[in-house]
Design an enzyme around this catalytic site. Structure first.
Site, PDB file in Angstrom:
ATOM      1  N   CYS A 116       4.327   5.737  17.719  1.00 16.59           N
ATOM      2  CA  CYS A 116       4.697   4.554  18.517  1.00 16.59           C
ATOM      3  C   CYS A 116       6.020   3.921  18.088  1.00 16.59           C
ATOM      4  O   CYS A 116       6.717   3.315  18.887  1.00 16.59           O
ATOM      5  CB  CYS A 116       3.596   3.513  18.452  1.00 16.59           C
ATOM      6  SG  CYS A 116       2.042   4.173  19.053  1.00 16.59           S
ATOM      7  N   HIS A 283       6.623  -2.659  21.592  1.00 12.74           N
ATOM      8  CA  HIS A 283       5.948  -1.416  21.962  1.00 12.74           C
ATOM      9  C   HIS A 283       4.694  -1.790  22.744  1.00 12.74           C
ATOM     10  O   HIS A 283       3.945  -2.679  22.341  1.00 12.74           O
ATOM     11  CB  HIS A 283       5.587  -0.620  20.702  1.00 12.74           C
ATOM     12  CG  HIS A 283       4.526   0.390  20.946  1.00 12.74           C
ATOM     13  ND1 HIS A 283       4.644   1.343  21.933  1.00 12.74           N
ATOM     14  CD2 HIS A 283       3.309   0.590  20.367  1.00 12.74           C
ATOM     15  CE1 HIS A 283       3.551   2.087  21.945  1.00 12.74           C
ATOM     16  NE2 HIS A 283       2.733   1.650  21.007  1.00 12.74           N
ATOM     17  N   ASN A 313       0.027   2.907  27.570  1.00 13.98           N
ATOM     18  CA  ASN A 313       0.789   3.072  26.326  1.00 13.98           C
ATOM     19  C   ASN A 313       1.461   4.440  26.368  1.00 13.98           C
ATOM     20  O   ASN A 313       0.784   5.465  26.382  1.00 13.98           O
ATOM     21  CB  ASN A 313      -0.200   2.966  25.155  1.00 13.98           C
ATOM     22  CG  ASN A 313       0.453   3.148  23.796  1.00 13.98           C
ATOM     23  OD1 ASN A 313       1.579   3.637  23.686  1.00 13.98           O
ATOM     24  ND2 ASN A 313      -0.264   2.773  22.751  1.00 13.98           N
TER      25      ASN A 313
HETATM   26  O1  UT7 Z   1      -0.037   2.367  20.152  1.00 14.29           O
HETATM   27  C1  UT7 Z   1      -0.445   2.702  18.868  1.00 14.29           C
HETATM   28  C2  UT7 Z   1      -1.156   1.630  18.222  1.00 14.29           C
HETATM   29  N1  UT7 Z   1      -2.410   1.417  18.868  1.00 14.29           N
HETATM   30  C3  UT7 Z   1      -2.883   0.217  18.957  1.00 14.29           C
HETATM   31  O2  UT7 Z   1      -2.232  -0.709  18.548  1.00 14.29           O
HETATM   32  C4  UT7 Z   1      -4.272   0.043  19.539  1.00 14.29           C
HETATM   33  C5  UT7 Z   1      -4.979  -1.065  18.845  1.00 14.29           C
HETATM   34  N2  UT7 Z   1      -6.361  -1.229  19.262  1.00 14.29           N
HETATM   35  C6  UT7 Z   1      -6.735  -1.597  20.502  1.00 14.29           C
HETATM   36  O3  UT7 Z   1      -5.900  -1.756  21.372  1.00 14.29           O
HETATM   37  C7  UT7 Z   1      -8.186  -1.868  20.766  1.00 14.29           C
HETATM   38  O4  UT7 Z   1      -8.886  -1.779  19.538  1.00 14.29           O
HETATM   39  C8  UT7 Z   1      -8.829  -0.898  21.797  1.00 14.29           C
HETATM   40  C9  UT7 Z   1      -8.302  -1.228  23.189  1.00 14.29           C
HETATM   41  C10 UT7 Z   1      -8.540   0.523  21.442  1.00 14.29           C
HETATM   42  C11 UT7 Z   1     -10.345  -1.094  21.819  1.00 14.29           C
HETATM   43  O5  UT7 Z   1     -10.662  -2.429  22.095  1.00 14.29           O
HETATM   44  P1  UT7 Z   1     -11.700  -3.215  21.163  1.00 14.29           P
HETATM   45  O6  UT7 Z   1     -11.839  -4.524  21.746  1.00 14.29           O
HETATM   46  O7  UT7 Z   1     -11.198  -3.131  19.756  1.00 14.29           O
HETATM   47  O8  UT7 Z   1     -13.036  -2.385  21.373  1.00 14.29           O
HETATM   48  P2  UT7 Z   1     -13.926  -1.604  20.294  1.00 14.29           P
HETATM   49  O9  UT7 Z   1     -13.234  -0.364  19.863  1.00 14.29           O
HETATM   50  O10 UT7 Z   1     -14.378  -2.564  19.247  1.00 14.29           O
HETATM   51  O11 UT7 Z   1     -15.152  -1.197  21.166  1.00 14.29           O
HETATM   52  C12 UT7 Z   1     -16.054  -2.189  21.716  1.00 14.29           C
HETATM   53  C13 UT7 Z   1     -17.077  -1.487  22.574  1.00 14.29           C
HETATM   54  C14 UT7 Z   1     -17.763  -0.317  21.885  1.00 14.29           C
HETATM   55  O12 UT7 Z   1     -19.106  -0.298  22.309  1.00 14.29           O
HETATM   56  P3  UT7 Z   1     -20.247  -0.907  21.386  1.00 14.29           P
HETATM   57  O13 UT7 Z   1     -20.210  -0.103  20.108  1.00 14.29           O
HETATM   58  O14 UT7 Z   1     -19.920  -2.335  21.175  1.00 14.29           O
HETATM   59  O15 UT7 Z   1     -21.485  -0.674  22.192  1.00 14.29           O
HETATM   60  C15 UT7 Z   1     -17.071   0.900  22.460  1.00 14.29           C
HETATM   61  O16 UT7 Z   1     -17.873   2.039  22.487  1.00 14.29           O
HETATM   62  O17 UT7 Z   1     -16.440  -0.941  23.736  1.00 14.29           O
HETATM   63  C16 UT7 Z   1     -16.801   0.440  23.886  1.00 14.29           C
HETATM   64  N3  UT7 Z   1     -15.682   1.136  24.503  1.00 14.29           N
HETATM   65  C17 UT7 Z   1     -15.545   1.220  25.851  1.00 14.29           C
HETATM   66  N4  UT7 Z   1     -16.284   0.752  26.860  1.00 14.29           N
HETATM   67  C18 UT7 Z   1     -15.843   1.006  28.097  1.00 14.29           C
HETATM   68  C19 UT7 Z   1     -14.646   1.768  23.914  1.00 14.29           C
HETATM   69  N5  UT7 Z   1     -13.822   2.261  24.845  1.00 14.29           N
HETATM   70  C20 UT7 Z   1     -14.349   1.935  26.044  1.00 14.29           C
HETATM   71  C21 UT7 Z   1     -13.948   2.164  27.369  1.00 14.29           C
HETATM   72  N6  UT7 Z   1     -14.730   1.678  28.365  1.00 14.29           N
HETATM   73  N7  UT7 Z   1     -12.816   2.816  27.678  1.00 14.29           N
END
Ligand code: UT7
Length: 356
Positions: A116, A283, A313
Site C-alpha cells: 500500500c 492511501h 482499495n
Molecule cells: O490497505 C492495506 C491496509 N489495510 C487496511 O488498512 C485494512 C484495515 N482493516 C479494515 O479495514 C477492517 O478491519 C476490515 C474492513 C477489513 C474489517 O472490518 P472490521 O470492522 O474490523 O470487521 P472484523 O474483521 O472485526 O469482522 C467483524 C465480523 C466478523 O464476524 P463475527 O466473527 O463477528 O461473527 C467477520 O467474519 O464481520 C464478518 N465479516 C463480514 N461480514 C460480511 C468479515 N468480512 C465480512 C464481509 N461481509 N465481507
C-alpha cells in the site's frame, strides 16, 4: 541540488464496475456490511486475459507522458510499485518498458514491493534520482490487478470485498522553481507484524514463517531433504492456501496511529502545521481510516480526497489515482501544499509533501 516535480499525471481504471450486490452472488456478505465497515460501494475489475497490471500501468503512463509533454521514448528510468505483478519474475518494470514500446532505449527499470505504501516509496526513490541530476524523466507507476488473486468464496470475504483494480502514474522531472516540487518524503517499516497482512504462498519460505504465525498451518511440505514443491505444494492447492490474508482489526489500529505520525514527521521537518495542507491524499484502505486521520489532523472535508467508494482499495495504485482525480477536478492548484500518505503490509508506511 535540484528539486523534482510532478510534470504529468494519469490514471486508468478498467471499465467493468463490480458493485457490492454483485459480490453477494458469490459470497456471504451484504452491501450494508461493506459500506458501513469500509465505505466501498463498488470497485473495478480488469478484463481477464486481456488486461494486466502492466497494461493498466501503460494506459496510465501514456496519459502522464502526454501531460508532461514528453514521448514515452524520453523516459529515462522506470519505478514500478505493485503487489500483483504479472509474473513472479521478471518484474513489471521491464514488462512496462516493453508495453510502452521503448525497449530500444534500454533504460533502467526497478520494481518496488511495498504494497500500500509502494507508490510513495517509489516516488521517494525517483525523487532521489532526479534531485541528484541522474535522470530527467522518471516514470513512477503504481498498478494492481487484484481481481486475479482474490478468494471469491465466503472464506475470503474480509479481504476480497475491499480490493479493486487500477493504475496511476506520474512523470517526475527536475523543477526549475526551487520552491516547487517534492519538499520531503518520509519512509518507515516494521517487519514485526509481517504476516498480519500477507500473501505468502506461493513463496520460498518452506515453512520458515511458522515461528511468526499465531496459528500453525500444515502446507504439506515434503521432507527437508526433498527438493522441489517449494513454492507451491499440492496440499496448498487442495486447501486453497494461496490467497492474501489479513487481520483486519490489528491492521486498522496500526494504520490510524501511523498515518498521523508520518504526516506530522514530514510537516515538522518543514516547520509546517496540518492546517497548512491544502490537499491530503491518503492511501484508500478504508474510508473509516481516512476519516479518523482527517479528524486527528483537524482537516476540513475539502482538504482530503477520498474515492474508495468507487474504486475500493487499489493498493499501490490508490495514491496516484486519487491524486490524479483531485487534480483533474481542479482541487489541486499551483502553489498548493499536497500531502500523500500511506500505510500497509510490511508494515510499511510513508508520506510525501509536495508544493504543487
Ligand atoms: O490497505 C492495506 C491496509 N489495510 C487496511 O488498512 C485494512 C484495515 N482493516 C479494515 O479495514 C477492517 O478491519 C476490515 C474492513 C477489513 C474489517 O472490518 P472490521 O470492522 O474490523 O470487521 P472484523 O474483521 O472485526 O469482522 C467483524 C465480523 C466478523 O464476524 P463475527 O466473527 O463477528 O461473527 C467477520 O467474519 O464481520 C464478518 N465479516 C463480514 N461480514 C460480511 C468479515 N468480512 C465480512 C464481509 N461481509 N465481507
Amino acid at each position: 541540488m535540484n528539486r523534482s516535480k510532478i510534470a504529468g499525471i494519469g490514471y486508468y481504471v478498467p471499465e467493468r464496475v463490480v458493485t457490492n450486490n454483485d459480490l453477494i452472488k458469490v459470497m456471504d456478505t451484504t452491501d450494508e456490511w461493506i459500506q458501513e465497515r469500509t465505505g466501498i460501494r463498488e470497485r473495478r475489475y480488469g478484463v481477464k486475459h486481456e488486461e494486466t497490471t502492466t497494461t493498466m500501468a501503460a494506459a496510465a503512463a501514456r496519459i502522464a507522458c502526454e501531460r508532461a509533454g514528453i514521448q514515452p521514448e524520453e523516459i529515462d528510468f522506470i519505478v514500478f510499485a505493485t503487489l500483483s505483478p504479472d509474473y513472479y519474475f521478471p518484474g513489471c518494470g521491464v514488462l512496462l518498458q516493453r508495453e510502452l514500446g521503448i525497449t530500444k532505449q534500454e533504460v533502467g527499470a526497478v520494481d518496488i514491493r511495498n504494497q500500500c505504501s509502494g507508490f510513495v516509496y517509489a516516488l521517494s526513490i525517483a525523487d532521489q534520482f532526479v534531485k541528484t541530476g541522474t535522470y530527467k524523466n522518471v516514470l513512477v507507476v503504481g498498478s494492481e490487478m487484484h481481481s486475479m488473486g482474490l478468494d471469491f468464496s465466503t472464506r475470503g470475504r474480509n479481504v476480497t470485498v475491499i480490493f479493486g483494480d487500477g493504475a496511476g502514474a506520474v512523470i517526475l522531472q527536475p523543477s526549475d522553481d526551487p520552491n516547487r516540487g517534492i519538499l520531503t518524503t518520509k519512509l518507515h517499516s516494521n517487519g514485526t507484524y509481517a504476516e498480519k497482512l500477507s500473501f505468502i504462498n506461493p513463496g520460498a519460505h518452506g515453512g520458515y514463517h511458522k515461528k511468526h504465525m499465531e496459528e500453525e498451518v500444515d502446507y504439506g511440505y515434503p521432507s527437508p531433504d526433498t527438493y522441489g514443491e517449494i513454492f507451491i505444494t499440492p496440499k496448498m492447492i487442495a486447501d486453497g492456501n494461496y490467497y492474501p490474508n489479513m487481520e483486519g482489526q490489528f491492521v486498522f489500529k496500526m494504520a490510524v496511529s501511523k498515518f498521523p505520525e508520518v504526516i506530522h514527521e514530514a510537516l515538522n521537518e518543514l516547520g509546517l502545521q496540518a492546517s497548512d495542507i491544502d490537499m491530503l491524499i491518503p492511501h484508500q484502505a478504508n474510508l473509516r481510516i481516512s476519516q479518523f486521520v482527517q479528524k486527528t489532523l483537524r482537516l476540513r472535508d475539502d482538504q482530503v480526497w477520498n474515492n474508495i467508494q468507487k474504486y475500493g482499495n487499489t493498493t499501490a495504485a490508490s495514491v496516484p489515482i486519487a491524486l490524479c482525480e483531485a487534480w483533474e477536478a481542479g482541487k489541486i492548484k499551483e502553489g498548493d501544499l499536497v500531502c500523500l500518505a500511506a500505510f500497509g503490509s510490511g508494515f510499511t508506511w510513508a508520506s510525501a509533501l509536495i508544493r504543487w
